[in-house]
Design an enzyme around this catalytic site. Structure first.
Site, mmCIF file in Angstrom:
data_model
loop_
_atom_site.group_PDB
_atom_site.id
_atom_site.type_symbol
_atom_site.label_atom_id
_atom_site.label_comp_id
_atom_site.label_asym_id
_atom_site.label_seq_id
_atom_site.Cartn_x
_atom_site.Cartn_y
_atom_site.Cartn_z
ATOM 1 N N ASP A 25 16.412 35.630 13.477
ATOM 2 C CA ASP A 25 15.868 34.640 14.400
ATOM 3 C C ASP A 25 14.399 34.931 14.680
ATOM 4 O OD1 ASP A 25 18.425 33.814 14.393
ATOM 5 O OD2 ASP A 25 18.781 34.033 16.548
ATOM 6 N N GLU A 27 12.207 36.396 12.753
ATOM 7 C CA GLU A 27 11.364 36.004 11.621
ATOM 8 C C GLU A 27 11.196 34.483 11.581
ATOM 9 O OE1 GLU A 27 12.072 38.908 7.902
ATOM 10 O OE2 GLU A 27 13.897 38.374 8.973
ATOM 11 N N ASP A 29 11.399 32.451 14.177
ATOM 12 C CA ASP A 29 10.497 32.083 15.269
ATOM 13 C C ASP A 29 9.044 32.318 14.873
ATOM 14 O OD1 ASP A 29 12.608 31.348 16.835
ATOM 15 O OD2 ASP A 29 12.739 33.251 17.907
ATOM 16 N N GLU A 99 18.592 31.705 34.117
ATOM 17 C CA GLU A 99 19.938 31.807 33.551
ATOM 18 C C GLU A 99 19.837 32.592 32.256
ATOM 19 O OE1 GLU A 99 21.437 27.859 32.812
ATOM 20 O OE2 GLU A 99 20.607 27.153 34.712
ATOM 21 N N ARG A 122 24.969 19.168 18.802
ATOM 22 C CA ARG A 122 23.619 18.647 19.023
ATOM 23 C C ARG A 122 23.086 17.895 17.800
ATOM 24 N NH1 ARG A 122 19.060 22.780 20.585
ATOM 25 N NH2 ARG A 122 19.355 23.419 18.436
ATOM 26 N N TYR A 210 25.856 24.324 31.270
ATOM 27 C CA TYR A 210 24.659 24.595 32.064
ATOM 28 C C TYR A 210 23.855 23.336 32.380
ATOM 29 C CZ TYR A 210 23.091 24.908 27.191
ATOM 30 O OH TYR A 210 22.884 24.665 25.866
ATOM 31 N N LYS A 274 14.109 27.776 34.552
ATOM 32 C CA LYS A 274 14.036 26.327 34.790
ATOM 33 C C LYS A 274 13.487 26.077 36.186
ATOM 34 C CE LYS A 274 18.301 25.841 32.136
ATOM 35 N NZ LYS A 274 19.726 25.506 32.106
ATOM 36 N N CYS A 416 23.608 43.863 -18.178
ATOM 37 C CA CYS A 416 23.791 44.875 -17.133
ATOM 38 C C CYS A 416 25.032 44.496 -16.315
ATOM 39 C CB CYS A 416 22.567 44.939 -16.224
ATOM 40 S SG CYS A 416 22.840 45.979 -14.774
HETATM 41 S S1 IVH Z 1 18.991 24.527 29.075
HETATM 42 C C1 IVH Z 1 17.050 20.275 27.968
HETATM 43 N N1 IVH Z 1 20.238 26.770 29.469
HETATM 44 O O1 IVH Z 1 19.229 27.311 23.834
HETATM 45 C C2 IVH Z 1 17.243 21.658 27.510
HETATM 46 N N2 IVH Z 1 19.899 26.060 27.238
HETATM 47 O O2 IVH Z 1 16.885 27.396 22.101
HETATM 48 C C3 IVH Z 1 18.506 22.212 28.015
HETATM 49 N N3 IVH Z 1 20.832 27.571 25.563
HETATM 50 O O3 IVH Z 1 19.267 23.940 22.941
HETATM 51 C C4 IVH Z 1 18.674 23.603 27.640
HETATM 52 N N4 IVH Z 1 21.656 29.036 26.974
HETATM 53 O O4 IVH Z 1 21.511 25.176 23.184
HETATM 54 C C5 IVH Z 1 19.767 25.907 28.551
HETATM 55 N N5 IVH Z 1 21.352 28.736 29.985
HETATM 56 C C6 IVH Z 1 20.899 27.874 29.076
HETATM 57 C C7 IVH Z 1 21.059 28.072 27.699
HETATM 58 C C8 IVH Z 1 20.536 27.146 26.794
HETATM 59 C C9 IVH Z 1 21.511 28.716 25.709
HETATM 60 C C10 IVH Z 1 20.519 26.975 24.254
HETATM 61 C C11 IVH Z 1 20.583 25.485 24.201
HETATM 62 C C12 IVH Z 1 19.231 25.054 23.742
HETATM 63 C C13 IVH Z 1 18.768 26.280 23.024
HETATM 64 C C14 IVH Z 1 17.281 26.314 22.855
#
Ligand code: IVH
Length: 651
Positions: A25, A27, A29, A99, A122, A210, A274, A416
């Site tokens: 992940d 790499e 990123d 979170e 998704r 979440y 958030k 080989c």
């Molecule tokens: S909030 C509108 N909260 O991480 C965006 N995402 O790399 C809502 N993910 O697509 C995302 N834990 O699938 C949120 N506590 C968390 C999360 C979380 C894992 C995932 C999620 C997102 C991805 C982005």
């Protein structure tokens, strides 16, 4: 930028669509970040269809497509305190919630009058896959909400597999000789996108929610309130979250969870920060990719310290020698590790890694971790520097290193045994010819026993050949023969994958066969038109081109062609094309027996006769054709050479 664009797309496909990443992940990123930076610096070259503008995967063909009511976005990642500070500066607000970022896969759940009616992945953020039936089998997904609100409720969260389940699933897979899942995320994704429902139930997936879509409609005004709301209605939420006033509070939470997260029982790879007041979210808005009111602060991959007991060298499918560190077993990110990749000799030299060294190892995307660095302070002086062997450990050939390459190679492509074993494993794998029963062990036996010298040889082995390979019973041998026969009709793209052309995996094979729909046009394509295929690029184009210029490879393909493999992706309507036609065979055929040729004619609706008459439509004349040929000539009947005949049955 185009190169990065193709790379990111390639790896995103492996990750999101195949659940089978090749790089870590971190790499991945890094590639995305480099591309983003270039797009910022050179906006005139930024493409609107850049992978930085969209989210992850496409949807697979197995599941029905579902359009999301509001897009399912991803998150922007930050990696350093400075980058985190930028986020706070941009937002300039107070009151956050932290979170844990779960490393699973995002899903949306819809409840109607409290009843679970639909679940979707998704996908690309706008269109996902309908996995309702599969989610019905996941105990952790409530089928009915507590205190159910009337009407429609959509919630979003993450499906995951706990370490405990992951370890037992892999143990089971190992006992069955199946390929292990690299990590719990892949295990969860691979399970959720299964078509076999019994597997899903037995694997035991978990879920945390979440996100409450349109939270304000339910009188919810904060994210912490949303989590409470979800929990009150019976939806599982993570316990580990915290409200923070500002960046200092966030940093404290990030630090505390750096170690505490290891006791959660599932994989987390960062903290999601958030803005707690969700009534401001709309106004703050989102990019096409991610909301501006949230950010993911990612932890670096976990490391462990252990000792190198030995450096072994393995020979891969293309002859590349890969040094592997044999480690004193150590626990790392949830599993026990005893081997670590060292990539290549330059890397070992650059990091000055010696046998006997204490080193730090880290988990990449693959199950095998990598050596990050040496604890040079722990040296005693008796550590041994590593040198590449001069001869191939499998076949004894002198190892070569081309000036433009970092890799050392065993040049003995043709015979080989290590290369052939690896090629065969790959050839028979699910994305290749999908031959059930040929795994690592059997592949090794076949090459070591000298029963096969090239890939196509496995199709010429007789029942006796198979049963004399030790421990193979008559029944299994028969099954293998049937499997092999069936594999000849696998789709064209599978064959192209199976060939093992360097750089061409399942995704690239699909792209290539979409553009070049039969083997001849693919083999004859020049480098430029190969590179023109969206997502292929110059490097892979060169590799494909070179592959088909090699005499051995061409010979192998001709053998496959003669054996009746599927060599084009067009589903031509051939059934019945010989309806009402009568064939007569005379002389010997070289690519098939006369019986087989007759079967082909019949399969296409034709008839086979033993003697030539006025009713004969075609005479196929092989080697040493006799009186039937002269009779056909005298009656003016169409005469076909063997090549013309094989051409006819292909098109
Ligand atoms: S909030 C509108 N909260 O991480 C965006 N995402 O790399 C809502 N993910 O697509 C995302 N834990 O699938 C949120 N506590 C968390 C999360 C979380 C894992 C995932 C999620 C997102 C991805 C982005």
């Amino acid at each position: 930028m185009n190169e990065l664009y193709a790379l990111v797309k390639h790896h995103a496909g492996l990750y999101y669509d195949d659940d089978n990443p090749e790089i870590s992940d971190a790499e991945y990123d890094a590639l995305v970040r480099e591309l983003k930076q270039l797009e910022q610096d050179y906006p005139q070259y930024a493409r609107s269809d850049s992978p930085t503008q969209t989210v992850g995967g496409t949807s697979s063909v197995l599941f029905a497509k579902v359009e999301h009511s509001t897009p399912m976005l991803s998150l922007d990642n930050v990696f350093t305190p400075d980058e985190l500070a930028d986020f706070f500066e941009r937002l300039d607000a107070k009151g956050y919630i932290c979170e844990m970022k779960i490393d699973g896969l995002a899903v949306s759940l819809i409840y109607e009058d409290g009843i679970f009616v639909r679940g979707a992945t998704r996908g690309n953020g706008h269109v996902g896959e309908d996995v309702t039936e599969n989610l019905m089998l996941v105990d952790a997904v409530p089928k009915k909400l507590v205190d159910a609100p009337a009407g429609r409720v959509e919630v979003r969260g993450e499906v995951l597999m706990t370490w405990e389940r992951f370890n037992s699933v892999n143990k089971l897979k190992d006992s069955r000789g199946e390929k292990l899942f690299a990590n719990p995320r892949n295990a969860a994704a691979g399970t959720l996108r299964q078509k076999d429902s019994s597997v899903i139930a037995e694997r035991g997936l978990d879920i945390f929610l979440y996100y409450l879509v349109d939270a304000e409609n339910f009188g919810v005004k904060t994210q912490s309130g949303a989590l409470e709301w979800l929990s009150l209605h019976g939806l599982p939420v993570q316990r580990a979250y915290e409200l923070c006033d500002d960046i200092e509070g966030v940093k404290n939470f990030v630090e505390r969870m750096r170690t505490e997260r290891k006791n959660l029982g599932y994989v987390t790879d960062g903290v999601v920060v958030k803005l707690n007041d969700l009534t401001k979210w709309d106004e703050i808005g989102s990019t096409s990719h991610a909301p501006r009111w949230a950010v993911a602060y990612k932890y670096p991959p976990e490391e462990a310290r252990t000792k190198i007991l030995d450096i072994a060298v393995s020979v891969g499918r293309t002859g590349v020698l890969t040094p592997v560190a044999v480690l004193e077993p150590v626990r790392l990110a949830g599993t026990q590790v005893s081997r670590a990749g060292l990539h290549n000799a330059d890397e070992i030299a650059r990091k000055d890694i010696r046998v006997g060294d204490w080193v730090y190892v880290r988990k990449a995307a693959e199950i095998i971790p990598e050596v990050v660095s040496v604890d040079a302070g722990a040296r005693k002086g008796d550590e041994l520097p590593f040198t590449m062997p001069e001869r191939c450990p499998a076949c004894g050939s002198l190892i070569v290193r081309l000036p433009e390459e970092t890799a050392y190679r065993c040049p003995n492509r043709a015979s080989c045994p290590a290369q052939l074993t690896e090629s065969l494993k790959y050839f028979a794998s699910r994305d290749g010819m999908n031959i059930n029963g040929i795994g690592k062990k059997l592949a090794e036996k076949l090459t070591v026993s000298g029963k096969i010298h090239s890939l196509s040889d496995i199709y010429t082995l007789t029942l006796e050949d198979w049963t004399t390979l030790d421990k193979i019973g008559e029944k299994s041998a028969e099954n293998l023969l049937a499997e092999l026969n069936a594999s000849k009709s696998r789709p064209f793209a599978n064959l192209i994958t199976a060939l093992g052309i360097p750089g061409v995996g399942k995704n690239t094979a699909a792209l290539l066969t979409e553009r070049f729909s039969d083997i001849d046009s693919l083999m004859n394509a020049d480098e430029e038109s190969l590179a023109d295929v969206e997502g292929v690029g110059a490097v892979i184009a060169g590799s494909v081109h070179e592959f088909f210029r090699n005499e051995e490879n061409v010979k192998m393909i001709e053998t496959f062609r003669a054996m009746g493999f599927t060599m084009s992706s067009e589903k031509k309507n051939v059934i019945g094309k010989f309806e009402g036609k009568t064939f007569v065979f005379t002389g010997g055929l070289s690519s098939m027996t006369r019986d087989e040729a007759g079967e082909k004619v019949k399969a296409l609706g034709g008839r086979v006769a033993s003697s030539v008459s006025k009713k004969t439509d075609y005479v196929v004349a092989g080697e040493k054709a006799g009186s039937k040929l002269s009779k056909a000539e005298s009656l003016g009947i169409k005469i076909l050479s063997e090549d013309e005949f094989t051409e006819m049955i292909r098109h």
